[in-house]
Design an enzyme around this catalytic site. Structure first.
Site, PDB file in Angstrom:
ATOM      1  N   ASP A 117       1.575  -3.884  -9.423  1.00  0.00           N
ATOM      2  CA  ASP A 117       1.299  -5.205  -9.997  1.00  0.00           C
ATOM      3  C   ASP A 117       1.542  -5.235 -11.507  1.00  0.00           C
ATOM      4  OD1 ASP A 117       0.483  -5.411  -7.417  1.00  0.00           O
ATOM      5  OD2 ASP A 117      -1.634  -5.754  -7.848  1.00  0.00           O
ATOM      6  N   HIS A 138       0.835  -1.218   0.000  1.00  0.00           N
ATOM      7  CA  HIS A 138       0.000   0.000   0.000  1.00  0.00           C
ATOM      8  C   HIS A 138       0.867   1.265   0.000  1.00  0.00           C
ATOM      9  CE1 HIS A 138      -3.910  -2.016   0.415  1.00  0.00           C
ATOM     10  NE2 HIS A 138      -3.238  -2.908   1.107  1.00  0.00           N
TER      11      HIS A 138
HETATM   12  C1  GLA Z   1      -3.011  -4.469  -4.777  1.00  0.00           C
HETATM   13  C2  GLA Z   1      -2.870  -3.306  -5.753  1.00  0.00           C
HETATM   14  C3  GLA Z   1      -1.443  -2.736  -5.730  1.00  0.00           C
HETATM   15  C4  GLA Z   1      -0.977  -2.451  -4.313  1.00  0.00           C
HETATM   16  C5  GLA Z   1      -1.238  -3.635  -3.404  1.00  0.00           C
HETATM   17  C6  GLA Z   1      -0.926  -3.329  -1.975  1.00  0.00           C
HETATM   18  O1  GLA Z   1      -2.261  -5.553  -5.206  1.00  0.00           O
HETATM   19  O2  GLA Z   1      -3.191  -3.712  -7.058  1.00  0.00           O
HETATM   20  O3  GLA Z   1      -1.369  -1.590  -6.531  1.00  0.00           O
HETATM   21  O4  GLA Z   1      -1.564  -1.274  -3.818  1.00  0.00           O
HETATM   22  O5  GLA Z   1      -2.587  -4.070  -3.477  1.00  0.00           O
HETATM   23  O6  GLA Z   1       0.429  -3.088  -1.811  1.00  0.00           O
END
Ligand code: GLA
Length: 380
Positions: A170, A34
Site C-alpha cells: 500500500d 496477502h
Molecule cells: C492490506 C495490507 C497490505 C496487504 C493487503 C493484502 O492492505 O496493508 O500490505 O497485505 O492488505 O494484500
C-alpha cells in the site's frame, strides 16, 4: 478533495500565510493479495482518490492537526515518547517519529487535511495518510529521503505505532503510482515494472460493501503469523519459495488452519505471474478467471471474506462479469470487478439494487481511475 475547503479550515484555525499542499493516493490491486508479506508479487495501481493536506512549520515542537472528514483535532509534542492515543493520529505521530529516527530534522507544524478514499474499504486510506505526511515532512524539513524510504517509514509506522503487521504494497504504490499504469512489484527484491493499463473493451469498478473492515488488532496479523509458521517449518525465508510438493510434505507438520492459509498463498503467488503473462497478450478473460480463483482462495482458505462480499462476487458472476474478487486486507470493504463495456451499465445499476434488497443497506459503486503517486501540489 477540495483544496479551497482545506485552506479555509487552515485559515480559520491557524491564520497567517498559506501552507504547502501535498497529496497521496489510495490504491486498487488487480491481483496478488496477502502475497506482499510473503515475499511474493503484487499488482497494484494508485487511484485518483487520496488524502490532501496543507502543512506549515510553526516554529515550535508541537504538531497541531485537524482531520476535516473526521472532525478530529489533535495536538502532540514531537518529543513525547507516548504520542496521541487516537489511532488515527498515531499514523501521523508514527511517521514523524520515524522520520526523526531516520535523521530528518522534523519540527512542529500545523496541518489540515481531508480525503476521499473511503475509510476501512480496503483502498488503503491509512497508507495514503502516512505517505501524504511522509512526503510533506520530508519536503518541508529537507529530509532527502527517497520514495522507497518514505514507503518503508509508512509501513513501519503501521507496524510499530498502530500494530498492524502489514506488507509494503500500500505504501509502495501510494508513493510510486503512475497515472494509467499498474505496477508489478516483487516484494522481496523491491524491483518493479510499470505496465500500462488500457483494456479497450473492459473497465475496472469497485463495489464497496460498506462493511467496515478493521485491520487494527484484527485477524490480519493472525494470517501473517500462520504464513510465517509454515515457512519456518519448511526452513525457508517466506512462502514465496514454497511449491506444491513442499506444501504437501509439510501438511502433517502444521495445523489444518495454517495449511489452508499457506495453500492460498502458494496459489496466489502463481496467479500473479499468470496474470502478468495474460496482460502481455491482452488476454483479459484469463485475468478475470484468475481473479475469481483468488476470491475463492481468500474466501475459503484464507477466510478473509464475509457474506456481503461473497454475495457481490456471486452477483458479478451471475451478470457475466469477467473477474471479481474481494480486494485488500479483507474482512469487508470492496470487491474489484473487471467488466466488459457492454454489460457495465447494467451491472453497476442492478447489483446495488440486489444488495439493498438482500441486506437492507446501500453499497457504493466506485469507478477506477488509475492516478499518480504522492506529490507536492504547486500553486496554480
Ligand atoms: C492490506 C495490507 C497490505 C496487504 C493487503 C493484502 O492492505 O496493508 O500490505 O497485505 O492488505 O494484500
Amino acid at each position: 478533495m477540495d483544496r479551497n475547503i482545506i485552506h479555509q479550515q487552515f485559515l480559520n484555525r491557524f491564520g497567517g500565510a498559506e501552507g504547502s499542499f501535498y497529496m497521496a493516493p489510495g490504491r486498487i490491486n488487480l491481483i496478488g493479495e496477502h502475497t506482499d508479506y510473503n515475499g511474493g508479487f503484487v499488482f497494484p495501481g494508485a487511484v485518483s482518490q487520496g488524502i490532501m493536506a496543507e502543512v506549515r512549520p510553526n516554529g515550535t515542537r508541537w504538531v497541531r492537526a485537524y482531520a476535516i472528514d473526521l472532525k478530529h483535532y489533535c495536538e502532540f509534542d514531537i518529543d513525547d515518547d507516548q504520542g496521541p492515543e487516537s489511532v488515527h493520529f498515531r499514523y501521523i505521530y508514527g511517521v514523524v517519529r520515524l522520520l526523526m529516527a531516520n535523521g530528518v530534522k522534523v519540527e512542529g507544524f500545523d496541518a489540515v487535511y481531508a480525503g476521499d478514499v473511503p475509510i476501512a474499504a480496503g483502498m488503503s486510506s491509512s497508507a495514503a495518510l502516512e505517505c501524504c505526511f511522509g512526503m510533506a515532512l520530508n519536503d518541508l524539513f529537507q529530509g532527502n529521503l527517497d520514495r522507497m524510504q518514505l514507503a518503508l517509514i509508512g509501513q513501519a509506522a503501521e507496524h510499530n505505532f498502530v500494530g498492524v503487521k502489514c506488507g509494503i504494497m500500500d505504501q509502495f504504490i501510494s508513493m510510486h503510482g503512475r497515472a494509467g499504469s499498474l505496477v508489478c512489484l516483487d516484494c522481496r527484491s523491491g524491483e518493479f515494472e510499470y505496465l500500462p493499463w488500457r483494456p479497450k473493451d473492459y473497465r475496472l469498478v469497485l463495489i464497496n460493501s460498506c462493511v467496515k473492515h478493521e485491520l487494527v488488532g484484527s485477524p490480519y496479523n493472525d494470517r501473517r503469523n500462520s504464513c510465517e509458521r509454515v515457512a519456518q517449518t519448511l526452513g525457508i525465508e517466506s512462502l514465496r519459495d514454497c511449491n506444491w510438493d513442499m506444501l504437501n510434505k509439510v501438511k502433517e507438520k502444521v495445523s489444518e488452519e495454517d495449511y489452508m492459509r499457506a495453500r492460498y498463498v502458494v496459489g496466489e503467488v502463481d496467479r500473479v505471474m499468470e496474470v502478468k503473462a495474460a496482460l502481455q497478450r491482452d488476454d483479459y478473460e484469463t485475468v478475470g478467471q484468475q481473479m475469481y480463483l483468488t476470491h475463492e482462495g481468500l474466501s475459503k482458505d484464507y477466510e478473509v471474506s464475509c457474506e456481503e462480499i461473497d454475495f457481490l462476487v456471486d452477483e458479478a458472476r451471475r451478470h457475466g462479469v469477467t473477474g471479481s474478487r474481494i480486494m485488500g486486507g479483507g474482512f469487508g470493504g470492496c470487491t474489484i470487478n473487471l467488466v466488459r463495456n457492454e454489460i457495465y451499465d447494467s451491472f453497476v445499476t442492478e447489483v446495488p439494487l440486489a444488495f439493498k434488497e438482500k441486506f437492507g443497506v446501500e453499497c457504493q459503486v466506485i469507478p477506477v481511475v488509475i492516478g499518480d503517486g504522492a506529490k507536492k501540489l504547486f500553486k496554480i
